[in-house]
Design a protein around this motif. Structure first.
Motif, PDB file in Angstrom:
ATOM      1  N   UNK A 230       0.744  -1.137  -0.022  1.00 31.95           N
ATOM      2  CA  UNK A 230       0.243   0.090   0.064  1.00 31.95           C
ATOM      3  C   UNK A 230       0.773   1.379   0.058  1.00 31.95           C
ATOM      4  N   UNK A 231       2.149   1.085   0.914  1.00 36.86           N
ATOM      5  CA  UNK A 231       2.618   2.170   0.816  1.00 36.86           C
ATOM      6  C   UNK A 231       3.341   2.631  -0.484  1.00 36.86           C
ATOM      7  N   UNK A 232       3.593   1.713  -1.256  1.00 39.39           N
ATOM      8  CA  UNK A 232       4.355   1.945  -2.382  1.00 39.39           C
ATOM      9  C   UNK A 232       3.343   2.391  -3.584  1.00 39.39           C
TER      10      UNK A 232
ATOM     11  N   UNK B 259      -8.377  -5.191  -5.679  1.00 42.36           N
ATOM     12  CA  UNK B 259      -8.385  -6.545  -5.952  1.00 42.36           C
ATOM     13  C   UNK B 259      -7.258  -7.003  -6.460  1.00 42.36           C
ATOM     14  N   UNK B 260      -6.275  -6.437  -7.068  1.00 42.25           N
ATOM     15  CA  UNK B 260      -4.956  -6.953  -7.159  1.00 42.25           C
ATOM     16  C   UNK B 260      -4.151  -7.263  -5.844  1.00 42.25           C
ATOM     17  N   UNK B 261      -4.317  -6.297  -4.971  1.00 42.51           N
ATOM     18  CA  UNK B 261      -3.624  -6.597  -3.699  1.00 42.51           C
ATOM     19  C   UNK B 261      -4.390  -7.603  -2.994  1.00 42.51           C
ATOM     20  N   UNK B 262      -5.600  -7.713  -2.948  1.00 44.62           N
ATOM     21  CA  UNK B 262      -6.294  -8.980  -2.397  1.00 44.62           C
ATOM     22  C   UNK B 262      -5.731 -10.372  -2.984  1.00 44.62           C
ATOM     23  N   UNK B 263      -5.686 -10.350  -4.320  1.00 49.36           N
ATOM     24  CA  UNK B 263      -5.303 -11.787  -4.858  1.00 49.36           C
ATOM     25  C   UNK B 263      -4.040 -12.079  -4.634  1.00 49.36           C
ATOM     26  N   UNK B 264      -2.905 -10.937  -4.767  1.00 52.01           N
ATOM     27  CA  UNK B 264      -1.608 -11.362  -4.368  1.00 52.01           C
ATOM     28  C   UNK B 264      -1.366 -11.800  -3.002  1.00 52.01           C
ATOM     29  N   UNK B 265      -1.915 -11.210  -2.091  1.00 49.42           N
ATOM     30  CA  UNK B 265      -1.939 -11.561  -0.503  1.00 49.42           C
ATOM     31  C   UNK B 265      -2.826 -12.618  -0.336  1.00 49.42           C
ATOM     32  N   UNK B 266      -3.907 -12.818  -1.011  1.00 49.14           N
ATOM     33  CA  UNK B 266      -4.837 -13.958  -0.416  1.00 49.14           C
ATOM     34  C   UNK B 266      -5.466 -13.698   0.634  1.00 49.14           C
ATOM     35  N   UNK B 267      -5.959 -12.324   0.868  1.00 46.80           N
ATOM     36  CA  UNK B 267      -6.638 -11.938   2.117  1.00 46.80           C
ATOM     37  C   UNK B 267      -7.317 -10.792   1.561  1.00 46.80           C
ATOM     38  N   UNK B 268      -8.668 -10.813   2.009  1.00 49.11           N
ATOM     39  CA  UNK B 268      -9.678  -9.555   1.997  1.00 49.11           C
ATOM     40  C   UNK B 268      -9.159  -8.286   2.755  1.00 49.11           C
TER      41      UNK B 268
ATOM     42  N   UNK C 238     -16.988   3.219   5.511  1.00 52.49           N
ATOM     43  CA  UNK C 238     -16.331   2.343   4.850  1.00 52.49           C
ATOM     44  C   UNK C 238     -15.860   3.135   3.402  1.00 52.49           C
ATOM     45  N   UNK C 239     -14.717   2.942   3.057  1.00 46.36           N
ATOM     46  CA  UNK C 239     -14.270   3.684   1.915  1.00 46.36           C
ATOM     47  C   UNK C 239     -14.233   2.908   0.711  1.00 46.36           C
ATOM     48  N   UNK C 240     -13.561   1.475   0.719  1.00 47.93           N
ATOM     49  CA  UNK C 240     -13.323   0.682  -0.331  1.00 47.93           C
ATOM     50  C   UNK C 240     -13.146  -0.622   0.203  1.00 47.93           C
ATOM     51  N   UNK C 241     -13.378  -1.609  -0.594  1.00 45.66           N
ATOM     52  CA  UNK C 241     -13.318  -3.033  -0.178  1.00 45.66           C
ATOM     53  C   UNK C 241     -13.068  -4.004  -1.235  1.00 45.66           C
ATOM     54  N   UNK C 242     -12.304  -5.109  -1.103  1.00 45.96           N
ATOM     55  CA  UNK C 242     -11.984  -6.227  -2.104  1.00 45.96           C
ATOM     56  C   UNK C 242     -12.897  -7.111  -2.413  1.00 45.96           C
TER      57      UNK C 242
END
Length: 470
Positions: A43-45, A68-77, A87-91
């Motif tokens: 996220x910082x990147x 969604x890319x972050x969620x898929x890479x790290x396998x976590x919601x 709430x702002x945004x969710x995967x």
């Protein structure tokens, strides 16, 4: 030993279960921290490379294509909230948005703000599944809070549960074998240990003051067992010495009492004999025409007193030395009936519930028992009493011969009942008081018993019992 095995197995199983669960918690904690650190770096990147101004309102725009890319890479919601918990945004997928937490709980938000690390892990149960949820602040390049990152991590414990189940199965199999081995070992060990104690116990139970006790001889044993055996053998020696002293003392006391009684009984006839002789000496006149009659009276008096002294001597002789038992197989019913024929009293009744009771007994001693009991029953009934009754019954019960002699005489008072079988004790004006003592001695020599029930003014019943030995 079995108890220790069981306790050990329970403790090991409990510690193992605790260890498995602790490892599972540490594993999920470490895994969540690793994922969280990776996601935060990612996220910082993105925040460093975005062209959007770093404001909370722009967060949905910045991560619109990347979450969604972050969620898929790290396998976590991944969920992002503003600083107020909205709430702002969710995967999450579109069909899962109805389950999205619209706002962070105020209590959670309060705890998060109060923490120094600005990070808080909360445990939730969602749809029956344990979740370890992480809340943390994401800061901009000026280290000001930008938004709140919410990572719900599902603790999948199936792997550890399967591992724990497999371990307990193997553990149970091994300990079942160990438990069986422990039972076998404990049986042989206890048998070995208690073998010596069993010998000592049997010897102690057999210890009796009335006969010589054997010492315990063990080939081998522990130090404690050997000390116990030594103590027992010393006790046997002391007991034997005490028994000898006691027997000697009892014999001396018995002879003293016997000598007193004999002297007393002999003095009784000697006094009238002395008076008769002195009276005859003063009044004897050979010219008296009645000299023969007086001499005859004098002789009768002396003969009566001599007979009394002879009876005393015979009674004490019979009590002091019973004749040897001449055991023979006989019909008890016949012998009892025969014993009653010497009595002329017509109120003596005989009843036998069995026609024949075969047992081994000394014929003479059995007759002696019956005649003594019947004689005592006759003497217990006053001469002036009407409806006199002496009832003799013979029957077999539980492989024992039972002889009952019941009378309706004056009975025995409660004060005298405890002394009825004592030698020298009698309630009659004549007699040595040895009859019942002799009977008791005869019956006990045949491992039998003699008891009585008496009620003053109603009568007495003596019950003789001895085992049938053929």
């Amino acid at each position: 030993m079995i108890l220790l095995t069981l306790i050990a197995s329970v403790l090991i199983a409990s510690v193992s279960i605790y260890q498995f669960r602790n490892e599972a918690r540490e594993y999920h904690q470490d895994r969540l921290e690793r994922k969280e650190n990776s996601i935060v770096e990612h996220i910082n990147y993105i925040l460093q490379t975005t062209t959007y101004p770093l404001t909370t309102k722009n967060v949905p725009l910045i991560f619109k294509e990347r979450i969604h890319e972050l969620s898929n890479i790290h396998s976590l919601e991944i969920n992002m909230y503003d600083l107020e918990g909205n709430s702002l945004i969710t995967s999450k997928a579109l069909f899962e948005l109805d389950t999205l937490q619209p706002k962070i709980k105020p209590s959670t938000l309060k705890i998060l703000k109060s923490t120094i690390e600005k990070r808080y892990v909360e445990f939730d149960m969602i749809n029956g599944q344990q979740y370890r949820s992480s809340y943390s602040y994401i800061k901009d390049n000026k280290f000001k809070p930008l938004f709140i990152l919410y990572l719900p991590y599902e603790e999948d414990t199936d792997f550890y549960k399967n591992e724990l189940r497999n371990f307990l199965i193997r553990f149970g199999q091994v300990y079942s074998i160990m438990f069986i081995i422990a039972i076998v070992l404990s049986y042989f060990l206890s048998s070995y240990i208690t073998k010596s104690l069993k010998i000592i116990t049997d010897k102690i139970q057999e210890t009796n003051l009335n006969h010589q006790n054997k010492k315990i001889e063990l080939q081998e044993g522990s130090q404690e067992i050997n000390l116990l055996v030594e103590s027992y053998n010393n006790m046997v020696d002391k007991l034997e010495e005490s028994a000898v002293k006691l027997a000697q003392s009892e014999r001396e006391q018995a002879w003293r009492e016997m000598a007193k009684q004999v002297a007393h009984e002999i003095k009784n006839p000697l006094t009238p004999m002395r008076l008769t002789v002195q009276n005859f000496q003063r009044r004897f006149d050979e010219n008296d025409p009645n000299v023969k009659l007086k001499l005859e009276d004098y002789s009768k008096t002396l003969i009566q007193q001599i007979d009394t002294m002879s009876a005393v001597a015979n009674a004490f002789s019979n009590f002091a030395s019973m004749p040897a038992q001449q055991n023979e197989t006989l019909n008890v019913v016949t012998i009892v009936k025969l014993s009653l024929e010497i009595f002329n009293e017509n109120y003596i009744q005989f009843s036998a519930l069995n026609e024949e009771i075969i047992a081994r007994f000394d014929r003479t001693q059995l007759i002696r028992v019956i005649t003594n009991l019947v004689k005592n029953a006759i003497q217990s009934i006053p001469d002036e009493q009407e409806n006199k009754s002496v009832f003799v019954t013979v029957f077999e019960e539980n492989n024992n011969v039972i002889i009952s002699v019941k009378d309706n005489g004056i009975g025995v008072s409660k004060d005298n009942q405890s002394r009825i079988f004592e030698p020298k004790f009698t309630t009659k004006s004549s007699g040595m008081g040895l009859g019942l003592a002799i009977i008791k001695n005869i019956i006990e020599n045949y491992n039998g018993t003699i008891t009585f029930n008496s009620e003053l003014g109603i009568g007495t019943e003596f019950i003789v019992s001895f085992p049938i030995t053929k």
